[in-house]
Design a protein around this motif. Structure first.
Motif, PDB file in Angstrom:
ATOM      1  N   ILE A  11     -39.713  16.956   6.761  1.00 13.68           N
ATOM      2  CA  ILE A  11     -40.531  15.920   6.118  1.00 13.68           C
ATOM      3  C   ILE A  11     -40.114  15.760   4.650  1.00 13.68           C
ATOM      4  O   ILE A  11     -39.954  14.639   4.154  1.00 13.68           O
ATOM      5  N   SER A  12     -39.900  16.874   3.964  1.00 16.92           N
ATOM      6  CA  SER A  12     -39.470  16.799   2.560  1.00 16.92           C
ATOM      7  C   SER A  12     -38.179  16.019   2.414  1.00 16.92           C
ATOM      8  O   SER A  12     -38.021  15.207   1.502  1.00 16.92           O
ATOM      9  N   SER A  13     -37.255  16.255   3.322  1.00 17.49           N
ATOM     10  CA  SER A  13     -35.924  15.678   3.140  1.00 17.49           C
ATOM     11  C   SER A  13     -35.789  14.291   3.739  1.00 17.49           C
ATOM     12  O   SER A  13     -34.967  13.500   3.286  1.00 17.49           O
ATOM     13  N   SER A  14     -36.560  13.975   4.770  1.00 25.29           N
ATOM     14  CA  SER A  14     -36.234  12.790   5.577  1.00 25.29           C
ATOM     15  C   SER A  14     -37.314  11.732   5.662  1.00 25.29           C
ATOM     16  O   SER A  14     -37.005  10.576   5.988  1.00 25.29           O
ATOM     17  N   LEU A  15     -38.582  12.075   5.409  1.00 23.12           N
ATOM     18  CA  LEU A  15     -39.645  11.104   5.693  1.00 23.12           C
ATOM     19  C   LEU A  15     -39.440   9.807   4.918  1.00 23.12           C
ATOM     20  O   LEU A  15     -39.526   8.712   5.483  1.00 23.12           O
ATOM     21  N   ASP A  16     -39.167   9.919   3.633  1.00 26.17           N
ATOM     22  CA  ASP A  16     -39.009   8.702   2.828  1.00 26.17           C
ATOM     23  C   ASP A  16     -37.877   7.836   3.365  1.00 26.17           C
ATOM     24  O   ASP A  16     -38.011   6.612   3.464  1.00 26.17           O
ATOM     25  N   ALA A  17     -36.776   8.457   3.709  1.00 26.76           N
ATOM     26  CA  ALA A  17     -35.627   7.692   4.204  1.00 26.76           C
ATOM     27  C   ALA A  17     -35.931   7.015   5.537  1.00 26.76           C
ATOM     28  O   ALA A  17     -35.509   5.882   5.779  1.00 26.76           O
ATOM     29  N   LEU A  18     -36.675   7.700   6.385  1.00 24.74           N
ATOM     30  CA  LEU A  18     -36.980   7.132   7.698  1.00 24.74           C
ATOM     31  C   LEU A  18     -37.886   5.917   7.589  1.00 24.74           C
ATOM     32  O   LEU A  18     -37.914   5.083   8.495  1.00 24.74           O
ATOM     33  N   ARG A  19     -38.625   5.817   6.493  1.00 23.06           N
ATOM     34  CA  ARG A  19     -39.555   4.706   6.312  1.00 23.06           C
ATOM     35  C   ARG A  19     -38.909   3.496   5.628  1.00 23.06           C
ATOM     36  O   ARG A  19     -39.535   2.438   5.525  1.00 23.06           O
ATOM     37  N   GLN A  20     -37.697   3.641   5.170  1.00 22.94           N
ATOM     38  CA  GLN A  20     -37.029   2.542   4.475  1.00 22.94           C
ATOM     39  C   GLN A  20     -36.543   1.462   5.432  1.00 22.94           C
ATOM     40  O   GLN A  20     -36.249   1.738   6.585  1.00 22.94           O
ATOM     41  N   ARG A  21     -36.400   0.265   4.919  1.00 25.51           N
ATOM     42  CA  ARG A  21     -35.782  -0.815   5.685  1.00 25.51           C
ATOM     43  C   ARG A  21     -34.279  -0.705   5.592  1.00 25.51           C
ATOM     44  O   ARG A  21     -33.730   0.066   4.776  1.00 25.51           O
ATOM     45  N   HIS A  22     -33.600  -1.488   6.391  1.00 28.76           N
ATOM     46  CA  HIS A  22     -32.128  -1.513   6.406  1.00 28.76           C
ATOM     47  C   HIS A  22     -31.778  -2.995   6.542  1.00 28.76           C
ATOM     48  O   HIS A  22     -31.706  -3.517   7.648  1.00 28.76           O
ATOM     49  N   GLY A  23     -31.618  -3.664   5.394  1.00 32.62           N
ATOM     50  CA  GLY A  23     -31.377  -5.105   5.432  1.00 32.62           C
ATOM     51  C   GLY A  23     -32.575  -5.827   6.027  1.00 32.62           C
ATOM     52  O   GLY A  23     -33.702  -5.673   5.561  1.00 32.62           O
ATOM     53  N   ASN A  24     -32.337  -6.582   7.081  1.00 31.96           N
ATOM     54  CA  ASN A  24     -33.419  -7.327   7.727  1.00 31.96           C
ATOM     55  C   ASN A  24     -34.145  -6.509   8.794  1.00 31.96           C
ATOM     56  O   ASN A  24     -34.943  -7.060   9.552  1.00 31.96           O
ATOM     57  N   ALA A  59     -45.562  -5.398  10.599  1.00 31.31           N
ATOM     58  CA  ALA A  59     -46.005  -6.784  10.773  1.00 31.31           C
ATOM     59  C   ALA A  59     -46.377  -7.407   9.430  1.00 31.31           C
ATOM     60  O   ALA A  59     -46.041  -8.566   9.154  1.00 31.31           O
ATOM     61  N   LEU A  60     -47.068  -6.645   8.603  1.00 30.14           N
ATOM     62  CA  LEU A  60     -47.496  -7.192   7.315  1.00 30.14           C
ATOM     63  C   LEU A  60     -46.283  -7.548   6.454  1.00 30.14           C
ATOM     64  O   LEU A  60     -46.244  -8.607   5.814  1.00 30.14           O
ATOM     65  N   THR A  61     -45.292  -6.684   6.469  1.00 24.25           N
ATOM     66  CA  THR A  61     -44.081  -6.951   5.691  1.00 24.25           C
ATOM     67  C   THR A  61     -43.388  -8.220   6.176  1.00 24.25           C
ATOM     68  O   THR A  61     -43.032  -9.096   5.378  1.00 24.25           O
ATOM     69  N   VAL A  62     -43.205  -8.307   7.477  1.00 21.52           N
ATOM     70  CA  VAL A  62     -42.509  -9.481   8.025  1.00 21.52           C
ATOM     71  C   VAL A  62     -43.301 -10.750   7.746  1.00 21.52           C
ATOM     72  O   VAL A  62     -42.736 -11.771   7.331  1.00 21.52           O
ATOM     73  N   LYS A  63     -44.604 -10.694   7.939  1.00 23.25           N
ATOM     74  CA  LYS A  63     -45.431 -11.885   7.716  1.00 23.25           C
ATOM     75  C   LYS A  63     -45.319 -12.361   6.269  1.00 23.25           C
ATOM     76  O   LYS A  63     -45.194 -13.560   6.007  1.00 23.25           O
ATOM     77  N   GLU A  64     -45.366 -11.400   5.352  1.00 25.51           N
ATOM     78  CA  GLU A  64     -45.267 -11.784   3.932  1.00 25.51           C
ATOM     79  C   GLU A  64     -43.911 -12.411   3.623  1.00 25.51           C
ATOM     80  O   GLU A  64     -43.819 -13.393   2.886  1.00 25.51           O
ATOM     81  N   GLU A  65     -42.861 -11.863   4.211  1.00 25.39           N
ATOM     82  CA  GLU A  65     -41.526 -12.366   3.893  1.00 25.39           C
ATOM     83  C   GLU A  65     -41.249 -13.726   4.528  1.00 25.39           C
ATOM     84  O   GLU A  65     -40.536 -14.548   3.961  1.00 25.39           O
ATOM     85  N   LEU A  66     -41.778 -13.932   5.716  1.00 26.32           N
ATOM     86  CA  LEU A  66     -41.487 -15.185   6.409  1.00 26.32           C
ATOM     87  C   LEU A  66     -42.500 -16.282   6.129  1.00 26.32           C
ATOM     88  O   LEU A  66     -42.299 -17.425   6.526  1.00 26.32           O
ATOM     89  N   ARG A  67     -43.573 -15.917   5.452  1.00 20.67           N
ATOM     90  CA  ARG A  67     -44.642 -16.893   5.247  1.00 20.67           C
ATOM     91  C   ARG A  67     -44.142 -18.145   4.532  1.00 20.67           C
ATOM     92  O   ARG A  67     -44.391 -19.261   4.950  1.00 20.67           O
ATOM     93  N   SER A  68     -43.423 -17.938   3.441  1.00 24.00           N
ATOM     94  CA  SER A  68     -42.981 -19.087   2.659  1.00 24.00           C
ATOM     95  C   SER A  68     -42.078 -19.984   3.510  1.00 24.00           C
ATOM     96  O   SER A  68     -42.217 -21.201   3.509  1.00 24.00           O
ATOM     97  N   THR A  69     -41.206 -19.357   4.291  1.00 23.84           N
ATOM     98  CA  THR A  69     -40.347 -20.134   5.182  1.00 23.84           C
ATOM     99  C   THR A  69     -41.173 -20.943   6.168  1.00 23.84           C
ATOM    100  O   THR A  69     -40.962 -22.129   6.376  1.00 23.84           O
TER     101      THR A  69
END
Lengths: 507, 507
Positions: free
Chosen positions: B451-464, B491-501
């Motif tokens: 968890i110390s080494s990997s949790l933050d990385a596992l939660r990151q996005r990768h481009g789209n 879902a919240l992230t995607v909705k926020e990003e695509l909303r303007s479109t």
């Protein structure tokens, strides 16, 4: 922005109506669509905000009407000199499913802070009764209250777990109904011989902290329900009821709901729009405001609280059970007084002064930017006080919680108006809920028999009208969590009913 | 409908692949829109279902791809002869915010039932070790385990509350990180002189029930995290982890999410569609299935579990920390064996057989329609068994939990294949998760340091690409609740990003 709600007093300006809050909405009206609406929501507390947001996100055409100039209903925070004074509902916990789901969703988990800090200072609990005063460690405080509460709730040999096994289904065990017929006083009479005087003092004070009624007017079942929700332990009660609050105040949370709804483009709203009457017809419902505007929609979600619901004219009239319930109302007339005192060591103080005092339960709740200690004190219908009507009595009640240590620098009361001449160059804020025409009380707490007789009726629809309020939630009734539970329920119902219509219109 | 997943054996038909479940979706493909999609979701477990539903409700154009023929991922139930056998994740509780919010929303609160029933029958706890066997009352069981667990977690004099004060922010207190470097065995070595032999047996068995790893491969911090989530008490652990389940099985809950998404008209889906590769470009992401179909969208939400994530080819490749984390993986290789036995009195039995036995912890979990007692037994990497590879050893492991009382009428294993010739005219079902190519393990549990080494990385996005799975949730990581938390976040992230479109396209 400054809300009309509340008052503040400064030496420079004297008493002025209005308290700054980030919950004030400007412009106060924004109408981007035309009548008829898909749905009208009355009330921008957490229940109304949740319903509004969920329906806007689903693409429904929503009009939100609110009597005040701000969001939040009975939960809102002023923000003065960088310190949020909580004017209403304050604490949240991750065991409250609906509220925590939203905190998690808005990624605000790290924006909480503990109210208690027992790391330094006096670090004791002060128990004062008519005849005796004593201080003890917080461990001794916990033991005293846990022991007393366990005697109180242990009706089944398993701390209430058998009587209320599912806190979200209060009467799952039908035997629970008999405890709703009992008042807290009835239960105390059963166990009175097993309580020490200190236990009885602590127990009564704690119960009245929850109900803000009297021992006679507080339903024993409703207290058992709180106990079950909190995990059947005193520690759970402390964790869930009074431990964790928003660093930036409640309004920093409520605004998230409003902003999300607004960002969909589906929201119209009108603040400063108290409702006068509601007319339900076959396929539509019409809302008329006090100033004569009318709005029509397919559905209406009203979040008007129990204690003011009968101020609205419904046509056709509400059913007799609901009408009777609104006349009975709930019993909570909380008096909440924030005291800012200069003694830094009081940060780790807690106290009970009961039954003689007009405020009965208090804790160190924070340190203000000025470095003073913030003490929050509670009272209720027992030994009731209207703080602004007898300022000296209010001050005496605060001082009497911890004689010699309450060097008051500022008072903020809920309800009530603190006006101490000696508090020069200090600001005072308050909100009187008992006199608030849109609330007439604080959080819901039921008198004996009320839940048995009225809960089901309060949850029913009335034609095209859905009723959504924490006052009749299934789970954390009385809490912000219950408001979100209710708003979620109303939105889901409306979405399901209007979906077919909407889909048709898009084809 | 019958899923390809799982097997059942009957005397009439012998061993046949496939188990009936209401989670099987028919038709398996329904595509009502064209590429490019707003968003593609990979995986129809709770995380993918939540993300899909939330985005469909918001009007986004969603394509859901699933390798299996059913929803639910690592949580699904067969339903045979009117009794739901839980093939994966089972228990839920109202202190799990995300899961309970959904149960409340779908008004399923009354569809839960308790696993335990101590109202009749043998009503004892059976503790068996290499050298001793004893029975004791359930109260004594609770005291034994609570005492042992409290010694284990009490690193700070306040039962872990100081080290993990906010269970949804595991490293809020930075001192917590050092406990992630420790294994459970490291901690046991610290307190070993304070544990009685029975306490040590119960404690190790309970911990391994949670991690299904070994004492060496189980992170002490991750266990503290579970403990904090459960309210810092043994009773809280029992309540939250193993007490309340759906009367109609997990799939009766999961299907609600799917049906709500479907009802919006915004959902297309393709089951039986394992993904081979994912190509992320500037403004789009393309998913290619093993059978060569390609789908393009603005965003991708992948819910592929940690232990199988590196079976997918990503272009550009995933960052080194995430790649390393997927190679390490989690340690949970749960063995769950359901036994149906004729002794009705065993309904109120619980037992631990450790460390000698290949199944270590078991409880009476229900009564089947035939009137038999349903016992659920757990094992893991400690003394690991693949039930279907050595059927007699599996049977011996069940019998050894309660010698003389395990008159087995039916076995259902997770993983494993029970095939006892003497169980005539009985049906057997199982799902082998360790060998499941789309899971490679059961619920997440981390080794030391992970968890110390990997949790933050596992939660990151990768481009789209957004990554959403209970394996890297913040709160109830490993649980259905964590899956819903993660799906909500994506879902919240995607909705926020695509909303303007989306708003632009509607003008």
């Amino acid at each position: 922005m400054t809300s009309r709600d509340g008052f503040q007093w400064t030496p420079q300006n004297g008493l002025k109506q209005g308290v700054p809050s980030i919950g004030v909405i400007s412009p106060s009206t924004k109408i981007t669509s035309n009548t008829p609406w898909d749905v009208i929501v009355i009330g921008a507390g957490y229940s109304g905000l949740t319903a509004t947001r969920d329906m806007c996100v689903a693409g429904l055409n929503v009009l939100l009407l609110e009597a005040r100039d701000r969001i939040g209903g009975r939960s809102w925070s002023s923000n003065i000199e960088g310190y949020p004074f909580e004017m209403g509902g304050t604490w949240v916990h991750w065991h409250q499913a609906n509220v925590w789901r939203e905190i998690s969703r808005y990624q605000m988990g790290e924006e909480l802070e503990p109210s208690f800090d027992f790391s330094r200072g006096v670090n004791y609990f002060e128990l004062r009764t008519d005849k005796h005063s004593t201080t003890m460690s917080h461990e001794e405080e916990d033991t005293l209250l846990a022991t007393a509460l366990e005697k109180f709730v242990n009706v089944d040999g398993d701390m209430g777990r058998i009587i209320v096994p599912f806190p979200y289904a209060g009467f799952h065990n039908p035997d629970a109904r008999k405890y709703d017929k009992m008042s807290v006083l009835d239960r105390l009479n059963v166990i009175s011989q097993s309580l020490t005087p200190n236990e009885r003092t602590g127990l009564e004070s704690f119960i009245l902290l929850c109900s803000c009624g009297t021992l006679e007017t507080t339903s024993f079942f409703e207290f058992l329900h709180w106990w079950a929700l909190c995990g059947y332990t005193y520690r759970g009660c402390m964790d869930c009821l009074i431990s964790f609050k928003f660093k930036q105040g409640q309004s920093s949370f409520a605004i998230k709901f409003f902003n999300e709804a607004l960002s969909t483009g589906s929201l119209s709203y009108a603040f400063d729009s108290p409702v006068k009457s509601i007319q339900d017809e076959d396929k539509k419902v019409t809302v008329t405001t006090r100033d004569g505007r009318s709005f029509t929609a397919s559905r209406l979600v009203t979040t008007i609280p129990l204690n003011v619901l009968n101020d609205i004219t419904f046509n056709p009239p509400l059913d007799p059970i609901r009408t009777q319930a609104t006349k009975i109302g709930h019993v909570n007339q909380c008096v909440k007084v924030h005291a800012e005192i200069s003694n830094k060591d009081m940060r780790s103080w807690t106290g009970i002064s009961y039954p003689f005092n007009k405020l009965t339960y208090a804790i160190g709740d924070g340190t203000t930017p000025a470095g003073n200690t913030h003490i929050v004190c509670f009272g209720g219908q027992h030994n009731h006080i209207q703080p602004e009507e007898d300022v000296n009595a209010t001050k005496a009640a605060v001082t009497s919680m911890a004689p010699g240590n309450m060097d008051i620098q500022r008072l903020v009361s809920f309800p009530g108006i603190p006006l101490f001449e000696e508090i020069a160059n200090k600001l005072k804020v308050f909100h009187n809920w008992s006199k608030d025409e849109f609330a007439k009380g604080a959080w819901f707490f039921s008198p004996p028999g009320f839940i048995s007789s009225s809960l089901d009726a309060l949850r029913q629809r009335h034609g095209n009208i859905l009723f959504s309020n924490s006052d009749w939630a299934i789970g954390w009734r009385s809490f912000i969590d219950g408001a979100i539970e209710e708003g979620t329920r109303a939105a889901l119902t409306v979405k399901e009913e209007l979906r077919s219509t909407r889909l048709r219109s898009h084809l």
